[in-house]
Design an enzyme around this catalytic site. Structure first.
Site, PDB file in Angstrom:
ATOM      1  N   GLU A  69       0.811  -1.225   0.000  1.00 51.18           N
ATOM      2  CA  GLU A  69       0.000   0.000   0.000  1.00 51.18           C
ATOM      3  C   GLU A  69       0.844   1.275   0.000  1.00 51.18           C
ATOM      4  OE1 GLU A  69      -3.537  -1.907   2.793  1.00 51.18           O
ATOM      5  OE2 GLU A  69      -1.922  -0.782   3.716  1.00 51.18           O
ATOM      6  N   PRO A  70       1.624   1.516  -1.040  1.00 51.77           N
ATOM      7  CA  PRO A  70       2.402   2.759  -1.045  1.00 51.77           C
ATOM      8  C   PRO A  70       1.498   3.977  -1.286  1.00 51.77           C
ATOM      9  CG  PRO A  70       2.700   1.583  -3.117  1.00 51.77           C
ATOM     10  CD  PRO A  70       1.803   0.727  -2.258  1.00 51.77           C
ATOM     11  N   ARG A 121       2.721   7.755  -0.063  1.00 58.98           N
ATOM     12  CA  ARG A 121       3.766   8.754  -0.229  1.00 58.98           C
ATOM     13  C   ARG A 121       4.732   8.420  -1.371  1.00 58.98           C
ATOM     14  NH1 ARG A 121       5.720  11.354   4.324  1.00 58.98           N
ATOM     15  NH2 ARG A 121       4.783   9.633   5.475  1.00 58.98           N
ATOM     16  N   CYS A 178      -1.481  32.945  11.987  1.00 57.10           N
ATOM     17  CA  CYS A 178      -1.266  33.608  13.267  1.00 57.10           C
ATOM     18  C   CYS A 178      -0.779  32.584  14.274  1.00 57.10           C
ATOM     19  CB  CYS A 178      -2.555  34.246  13.733  1.00 57.10           C
ATOM     20  SG  CYS A 178      -3.265  35.275  12.451  1.00 57.10           S
ATOM     21  N   TYR A 216       0.344  14.071   1.783  1.00 55.38           N
ATOM     22  CA  TYR A 216      -0.023  14.666   3.070  1.00 55.38           C
ATOM     23  C   TYR A 216       0.159  16.181   3.090  1.00 55.38           C
ATOM     24  CZ  TYR A 216       0.323   9.704   3.846  1.00 55.38           C
ATOM     25  OH  TYR A 216       0.167   8.347   3.704  1.00 55.38           O
TER      26      TYR A 216
HETATM   27  C1  LIG Z   1      -1.016   5.645   5.734  1.00 59.12           C
HETATM   28  C2  LIG Z   1      -1.159   4.247   5.344  1.00 59.12           C
HETATM   29  C3  LIG Z   1      -0.530   3.783   4.183  1.00 59.12           C
HETATM   30  C4  LIG Z   1       0.370   4.630   3.328  1.00 59.12           C
HETATM   31  O1  LIG Z   1       1.487   5.079   3.998  1.00 59.12           O
HETATM   32  P1  LIG Z   1       2.640   5.823   3.149  1.00 59.12           P
HETATM   33  O2  LIG Z   1       3.635   6.195   4.173  1.00 59.12           O
HETATM   34  O3  LIG Z   1       1.994   7.003   2.501  1.00 59.12           O
HETATM   35  O4  LIG Z   1       3.125   4.839   2.156  1.00 59.12           O
HETATM   36  C5  LIG Z   1      -0.741   2.478   3.821  1.00 59.12           C
HETATM   37  N1  LIG Z   1      -1.538   1.653   4.556  1.00 59.12           N
HETATM   38  C6  LIG Z   1      -2.159   2.072   5.673  1.00 59.12           C
HETATM   39  C7  LIG Z   1      -3.019   1.140   6.414  1.00 59.12           C
HETATM   40  C8  LIG Z   1      -1.989   3.377   6.100  1.00 59.12           C
HETATM   41  O5  LIG Z   1      -2.600   3.781   7.220  1.00 59.12           O
END
Ligand SMILES: *Cc1c(COP(=O)(O)O)cnc(C)c1O
Length: 450
Positions: A296-297, A299, A371, A401
């Site tokens: 699950e990439p 970033r 501010c 993000y």
């Molecule tokens: C945030 C998250 C990701 C992605 O994380 P990255 O650092 O953006 O790769 C993947 N899986 C789960 C469950 C997350 O909470």
């Protein structure tokens, strides 16, 4: 000068003091679309999405599962379409993210639903749309998913989110015995096994496998290797008990990217080779068939593709103790479009993007217009002394993000996202305006409720 090609998006270049992205000058983009502006390099995004997919297939072959793009890193309808066109999956964790996917016509079977507190409405809608996978995160949720799937006359495909007992911090791993986090079922405490039993006993849940996500901005393979090993051991335990093997294992995201000079974005091939080696070895040891491996990439796909353009509004120099001084450069955005420095002490680099300067560089703090003293984008960076109002600063690697965590603090309008590709530009998320901000204000007469 802070031009660092490894940090800017693939199709960026820098010449005679002018930053160009996909062949368009930053100054042209700023003039055309205003600032602050998120500029996403569309080709770079598509290439990264495809590269992760190809790499997963290369290292796992027939056991390659799905690359789920973590939508929370940045999602809009157009980007959901790019993800779909790359042939990969999408991880959503709220009804809002699911609504974006639906608006994009994203294929339901390639959607995975995350979240540690999914509402009944979110689960029901996910089931109605026919999402491929729901990752369950609590006992409440196992009951909810089962009940709602039963009501819908279907069986929900489920992964159980596990806490493998390690937590990855930016450059280190901590073995947590107590696993003091809100996510997942702890393997060590026995909660994970109880979740397995509840899923097995549930009439309308079809347990497909396990999931773990160990952290973010990770640069080494050891955390993933330990996590994969523990998850596979748990799969073997399942096999020993139920005399059946589960077909899926999702190892989560968290692959690191470069934000400042000296850092290196993690190479998909390098990390996936390391993970595949451990997974294959463990499966052999445990006499398990290789499950489908998903990742699950977030970033790592969108982060490096996007550059924020800001216009400088004011500058000032303050004297520090010991005779030193610091120059402040204030830009027209700040913590409302990039909360990461305030939230995580995240570091960024910046480039004077609209002209050449031969002035000496001086210690500079780039701040926003909120501010709040903590409204800092870069705490300390050397930039030319002659930077002044009207200059354009480019901050690379803001794709993940940034816009997704943007707020309306101080009633700031959230910036536009413009996609650039081969000399052309188009808005994919328009800038908010004051009418958007005022649209929620209501003047109504009170209704008696008691
Ligand atoms: C945030 C998250 C990701 C992605 O994380 P990255 O650092 O953006 O790769 C993947 N899986 C789960 C469950 C997350 O909470």
């Amino acid at each position: 000068m802070n031009w660092s090609p490894e940090i800017f998006s693939i199709n960026s270049s820098y010449q005679d003091g002018q930053l160009s992205i996909a062949g368009i000058k930053a100054s042209t983009l700023a003039k055309e679309f205003g600032t602050p502006l998120f500029v996403i390099d569309e080709n770079d995004f598509r290439v990264r999405a495809s590269t992760w997919n190809a790499s997963l297939e290369r290292h796992f072959g027939g056991a390659a599962g799905t690359v789920y793009y973590a939508g929370k890193s940045f999602l809009c309808v157009e980007v959901a379409k790019w993800i779909n066109e790359a042939g990969i999956g999408l991880d959503v964790c709220t009804g809002g993210e699911l609504a974006v996917a639906q608006q994009a016509g994203f294929p339901a079977e390639r959607i995975e639903v995350h979240g540690n507190n999914k509402s009944e409405a979110e689960i029901a809608e996910a089931l109605r749309y026919g999402v491929g996978t729901i990752v369950v995160d609590s006992f409440h949720e196992i009951e909810r998913v089962n009940r709602l799937a039963k009501a819908a006359g279907m069986s929900a495909k489920v992964l159980i989110r596990l806490t493998p007992g390690i937590e990855a911090h930016t450059h280190e791993f901590i073995a947590t015995a107590h696993e003091d986090v809100k996510f997942g079922f702890s393997i060590a405490s026995g909660a994970a096994w109880k979740a397995v039993e509840e899923c097995e006993a549930a009439s309308n849940i079809s347990l497909m496998g396990f999931h773990a996500h160990i952290g973010s901005q990770i640069f080494t393979s050891d955390g993933f290797e330990i996590s994969a090993t523990r998850l596979l051991e748990f799969m073997a335990k399942y096999r020993d008990h139920f005399n059946r093997e589960l077909p899926e294992l999702d190892l989560g995201g968290g692959y690191g990217i470069a934000y400042v000079p000296g850092e290196q974005t993690l190479d998909p091939d390098q990390i996936l080779l390391a993970i595949a080696t451990v997974v294959k070895h463990q499966c052999k040891e445990l006499e398990l068939a290789l499950p489908k491996i998903s990742i699950e990439p977030g970033r790592a796909i969108v982060g490096p593709t996007t550059t924020t353009l800001y216009e400088v509004g004011t500058t000032k120099t303050v004297s520090l103790e010991g005779g030193a001084s610091r120059r402040y450069v204030a830009v027209d955005g700040g913590m409302s479009d990039n909360i990461r420095p305030a939230l995580y002490d995240a570091e960024y680099t910046a480039l004077l993007a609209n002209r050449k300067s031969t002035a000496t560089e001086t210690s500079t703090r780039i701040v926003g217009k909120h501010c709040e003293s903590g409204d800092i984008i870069i705490r300390d960076i050397d930039l030319p002394l002659d930077i002044d109002a009207g200059d354009l600063l480019a901050i690379p690697a803001t794709g993940a993000y940034g816009r997704s965590m943007a707020s309306n603090y101080n009633h700031m309008t959230r910036p536009a996202m413009v996609a650039v590709n081969a000399g052309s530009a188009r808005i994919i998320l328009r800038r908010e305006n004051f009418a958007d901000l005022l649209a929620l204000d209501v003047q109504e007469s009170a209704r008696k409720l008691s």
